[in-house]
Design a protein around this motif. Structure first.
Motif, mmCIF file in Angstrom:
data_model
loop_
_atom_site.group_PDB
_atom_site.id
_atom_site.type_symbol
_atom_site.label_atom_id
_atom_site.label_comp_id
_atom_site.label_asym_id
_atom_site.label_seq_id
_atom_site.Cartn_x
_atom_site.Cartn_y
_atom_site.Cartn_z
ATOM 1 N N ILE A 198 0.861 -1.189 0.000
ATOM 2 C CA ILE A 198 0.000 0.000 0.000
ATOM 3 C C ILE A 198 0.892 1.230 0.000
ATOM 4 N N GLU A 242 -3.009 4.224 -3.108
ATOM 5 C CA GLU A 242 -4.142 3.949 -2.228
ATOM 6 C C GLU A 242 -4.584 5.206 -1.483
ATOM 7 N N LEU A 243 -3.616 6.037 -1.105
ATOM 8 C CA LEU A 243 -3.948 7.268 -0.406
ATOM 9 C C LEU A 243 -4.715 8.232 -1.304
ATOM 10 N N PHE A 301 -8.515 4.972 -0.623
ATOM 11 C CA PHE A 301 -8.694 3.631 -0.069
ATOM 12 C C PHE A 301 -7.999 3.480 1.279
ATOM 13 N N ARG A 302 -7.029 4.355 1.544
ATOM 14 C CA ARG A 302 -6.267 4.302 2.790
ATOM 15 C C ARG A 302 -6.071 5.715 3.330
ATOM 16 N N THR A 303 -5.785 5.795 4.623
ATOM 17 C CA THR A 303 -5.525 7.075 5.273
ATOM 18 C C THR A 303 -4.018 7.321 5.334
ATOM 19 N N GLU A 353 -2.137 5.027 7.590
ATOM 20 C CA GLU A 353 -1.959 3.646 7.129
ATOM 21 C C GLU A 353 -0.824 3.507 6.115
ATOM 22 N N VAL A 354 -0.528 4.555 5.364
ATOM 23 C CA VAL A 354 0.469 4.423 4.292
ATOM 24 C C VAL A 354 1.841 4.988 4.665
ATOM 25 N N GLY A 392 2.933 2.292 -3.787
ATOM 26 C CA GLY A 392 1.744 1.461 -3.673
ATOM 27 C C GLY A 392 1.437 0.721 -4.964
#
Length: 248
Positions: free
Chosen positions: A111, A115-116, A120-122, A125-126, A141
């Motif tokens: 990721i 994704e950011l 899809f992600r915060t 998370e990345v 990612g």
């Protein structure tokens, strides 16, 4: 064949059978690197700090004209060098077509930025926290079908605004400017571009095209970083710094 000859023969056979590895991390700055290389990055770092200070913007893009000219290695080492000043640095791999920073730093790339920006992600998370003291990293990612659109999206503006509040400097690795236009999608969000040129690889025509592309996009070139320089004479050691050179 005596025991000594047999042992030597076995050692030689093991060397021949050992698979060749392409460890890209070997070019990353570590504590026992050559003095000349470390000092060259310190000079490049100082020049970059002066260039950015006049812009009131802490985001800088590194790009080149062609692939294989060393931009990912250069920006990674620059991020390490800047972090050693005691300031908080975020290194972002925005080359979502052919990412490389995760290879250099031996990180997972399951990721990351794609994704950011795809929501899809915060950020929590990345972001890979404290890879080194004061250095955080976001890898590219999953390779998306629309990297240019993601880099020009409103979501990028939102996350960059947050990063500007949390970090002193944000260094962004982008795809080569001579292959795709992804790097130019960032022009309104960054202070400018550091252009990587490689000795005996990048041509004068390549440099002219890079500058022309930035001019047409109304983007600023902060300077050039020349790598792959060869030390020709010891009396020029301090001038050429063995491998790296930086200038406006």
């Amino acid at each position: 064949m005596n025991l000594y000859d047999l042992k030597l023969f076995q050692q030689n056979m093991m060397k021949k059978k050992a698979p060749e590895t392409n460890d890209k991390s070997k070019n990353i700055l570590i504590n026992n690197d050559k003095f000349a290389v470390v000092e060259a990055y310190k000079i490049a770092r100082s020049n970059l700090m002066f260039a950015v200070s006049a812009k009131n913007n802490k985001f800088v893009v590194f790009t080149s004209y062609n692939k294989g000219e060393g931009k990912s290695t250069s920006i990674t080492n620059m991020a390490i060098s800047v972090s050693k000043m005691g300031v908080k640095v975020l290194l972002i791999d925005a080359d979502m077509r052919k990412p490389n920073i995760h290879n250099l730093l031996k990180l997972k790339n399951d990721i990351g930025l794609s994704e950011l920006l795809g929501k899809f992600r915060t950020p929590e998370e990345v972001i890979k926290k404290d890879l080194l003291p004061n250095l955080d990293v976001i890898t590219a990612g999953t390779i998306p079908p629309n990297p240019s659109e993601l880099l020009g999206s409103q979501q990028l503006e939102i996350v960059f605004k947050r990063f500007s509040e949390e970090y002193d400097f944000v260094l962004i690795d982008s795809p080569p400017i001579g292959i795709v236009t992804d790097a130019l999608m960032l022009k309104d969000q960054v202070a400018g571009y550091v252009l990587i040129v490689r000795e005996k690889h990048t041509t004068h025509n390549d440099i002219a095209k890079m500058l022309s592309s930035l001019e047409l996009a109304e983007a600023d070139a902060l300077g050039f970083m020349k790598i792959g320089c060869v030390q020709k004479d010891k009396k020029y050691y301090n001038r050429y710094y063995n491998r790296y050179r930086y200038g406006y």
